[in-house]
Structure formats: structure tokens, C-alpha cells
Design an enzyme around this catalytic site. Sequence first.
Site, PDB file in Angstrom:
ATOM      1  N   ASN A  42       0.835  -1.189   0.000  1.00 24.93           N
ATOM      2  CA  ASN A  42       0.000   0.000   0.000  1.00 24.93           C
ATOM      3  C   ASN A  42       0.876   1.248   0.000  1.00 24.93           C
ATOM      4  O   ASN A  42       1.937   1.294   0.636  1.00 24.93           O
ATOM      5  CB  ASN A  42      -1.023   0.017   1.149  1.00 24.93           C
ATOM      6  N   GLU A  44       0.298   5.197   0.659  1.00 22.64           N
ATOM      7  CA  GLU A  44      -0.676   6.192   1.122  1.00 22.64           C
ATOM      8  C   GLU A  44      -0.313   7.593   0.642  1.00 22.64           C
ATOM      9  O   GLU A  44       0.771   7.833   0.108  1.00 22.64           O
ATOM     10  CB  GLU A  44      -0.764   6.135   2.654  1.00 22.64           C
ATOM     11  N   CYS A  53      -4.046   0.524  -2.558  1.00 28.30           N
ATOM     12  CA  CYS A  53      -3.876  -0.694  -1.763  1.00 28.30           C
ATOM     13  C   CYS A  53      -2.778  -1.584  -2.371  1.00 28.30           C
ATOM     14  O   CYS A  53      -2.476  -1.490  -3.564  1.00 28.30           O
ATOM     15  CB  CYS A  53      -5.165  -1.503  -1.735  1.00 28.30           C
ATOM     16  N   GLU A  55      -2.943  -4.751  -3.072  1.00 28.52           N
ATOM     17  CA  GLU A  55      -3.445  -5.665  -4.106  1.00 28.52           C
ATOM     18  C   GLU A  55      -3.504  -4.968  -5.467  1.00 28.52           C
ATOM     19  O   GLU A  55      -3.102  -5.519  -6.488  1.00 28.52           O
ATOM     20  CB  GLU A  55      -4.846  -6.162  -3.738  1.00 28.52           C
ATOM     21  N   CYS A  90     -10.104  -5.140   0.062  1.00 21.95           N
ATOM     22  CA  CYS A  90     -11.235  -4.204   0.127  1.00 21.95           C
ATOM     23  C   CYS A  90     -12.108  -4.326  -1.131  1.00 21.95           C
ATOM     24  O   CYS A  90     -11.743  -4.983  -2.116  1.00 21.95           O
ATOM     25  CB  CYS A  90     -10.730  -2.771   0.294  1.00 21.95           C
ATOM     26  N   CYS A  93     -10.522  -3.238  -4.492  1.00 20.90           N
ATOM     27  CA  CYS A  93      -9.556  -4.234  -4.994  1.00 20.90           C
ATOM     28  C   CYS A  93     -10.280  -5.459  -5.541  1.00 20.90           C
ATOM     29  O   CYS A  93      -9.867  -6.028  -6.551  1.00 20.90           O
ATOM     30  CB  CYS A  93      -8.590  -4.634  -3.883  1.00 20.90           C
TER      31      CYS A  93
HETATM   32  N1  THU Z   1      -5.247  -1.500   2.468  1.00 28.44           N
HETATM   33  C1  THU Z   1      -4.688  -2.339   1.531  1.00 28.44           C
HETATM   34  O1  THU Z   1      -3.560  -2.124   1.083  1.00 28.44           O
HETATM   35  N2  THU Z   1      -5.400  -3.426   1.141  1.00 28.44           N
HETATM   36  C2  THU Z   1      -6.651  -3.743   1.592  1.00 28.44           C
HETATM   37  O2  THU Z   1      -7.251  -4.701   1.124  1.00 28.44           O
HETATM   38  C3  THU Z   1      -7.259  -2.937   2.648  1.00 28.44           C
HETATM   39  C4  THU Z   1      -6.561  -1.691   3.032  1.00 28.44           C
HETATM   40  C5  THU Z   1      -4.483  -0.334   2.920  1.00 28.44           C
HETATM   41  C6  THU Z   1      -5.031   0.982   2.481  1.00 28.44           C
HETATM   42  C7  THU Z   1      -4.509   1.916   3.546  1.00 28.44           C
HETATM   43  O3  THU Z   1      -3.206   2.334   3.194  1.00 28.44           O
HETATM   44  C8  THU Z   1      -4.422   1.041   4.784  1.00 28.44           C
HETATM   45  O4  THU Z   1      -4.477  -0.305   4.329  1.00 28.44           O
HETATM   46  C9  THU Z   1      -5.520   1.291   5.794  1.00 28.44           C
HETATM   47  O5  THU Z   1      -6.754   1.140   5.271  1.00 28.44           O
END
Ligand code: THU
Length: 123
Positions: A42, A44, A53, A55, A90, A93
Site C-alpha cells: 500500500n 498512502e 492498496c 493488491e 477491500c 480491490c
Molecule cells: N489496504 C490495503 O492495502 N489493502 C486492503 O485490502 C485494505 C486496506 C491499505 C489501504 C490503507 O493504506 C491502509 O491499508 C488502511 O486502510
Amino acid sequence: MTPEVLMELAREAMGRAYAPYSKFQVGAALLGESGRVYVGCNVENAAYGPTCCAERTAFFSAVAQGERRFQALAVLGGMGGVVSRPAAPCGVCRQVMAEFCPPDFPIYMGGPDGQIEKHTLSE
Ligand code: THU
């Protein structure tokens, strides 16, 4: 490529997560039909919306490198990189996965102590 090896690659990618806001680090490893593995973490952003994310990072990297058919995905995540429970992809994704993968596409979710849960995209 075993789920364990794929998960290990996801764990390495998790260590490269850029998550200064949530502190929740996620790593993913996507096994292409060719046998190549595409990893993602991920990434941000202060504006939140541009956050990507792990994925999707892996899927978009694969597509950018010419691969569109996949065998399996491994994903794990946790606060500060400490995995306390399996993390499910999520909705956004899952939508991206639905574009490229069949309903029985295997998703391996990493849990504490190296546990691996097997799920499918349709689940
Ligand atoms: N996140 C992911 O990378 N994958 C997921 O399936 C759920 C959430 C990340 C996004 C964000 O940077 C952090 O997790 C908190 O939500």
C-alpha cells in the site's frame, strides 16, 4: 509456487509499505499465468483518495508489464507490519480482481504465526 512461498514474497513487500498515516502495512504477491510474481504494497497519500492498496499495486504492475491472466494472490497486513489476523481485500480491490480473474480465483490471506487461509474471489 506454493502458497507459502507466495506469502513470503507478500511479506517482503509489506515491509516496503508507505503507510505513515494509518500505520497499517499491507503486502501482496500476485502469481501470473507465466509463473512471474508481481508484488505490491500500500502507498498512502496525505490526501487519502490517491492511496493505493497493496493488491491493486500488484495487479496494475502486472498489467503494465504485459500480464493479464493470473493463478493466485497472497495478501497480508497489520499495524506496523505485525499481522494479528487475516486481512481481506477491500471492495475496490475485489472489483479490480473481478476484471481479470474468475470467481474461483484463489486468494490466500496470511494470519498470525504463518497461518494461511484460502478463499476465493467469489466468496
Ligand atoms: N489496504 C490495503 O492495502 N489493502 C486492503 O485490502 C485494505 C486496506 C491499505 C489501504 C490503507 O493504506 C491502509 O491499508 C488502511 O486502510
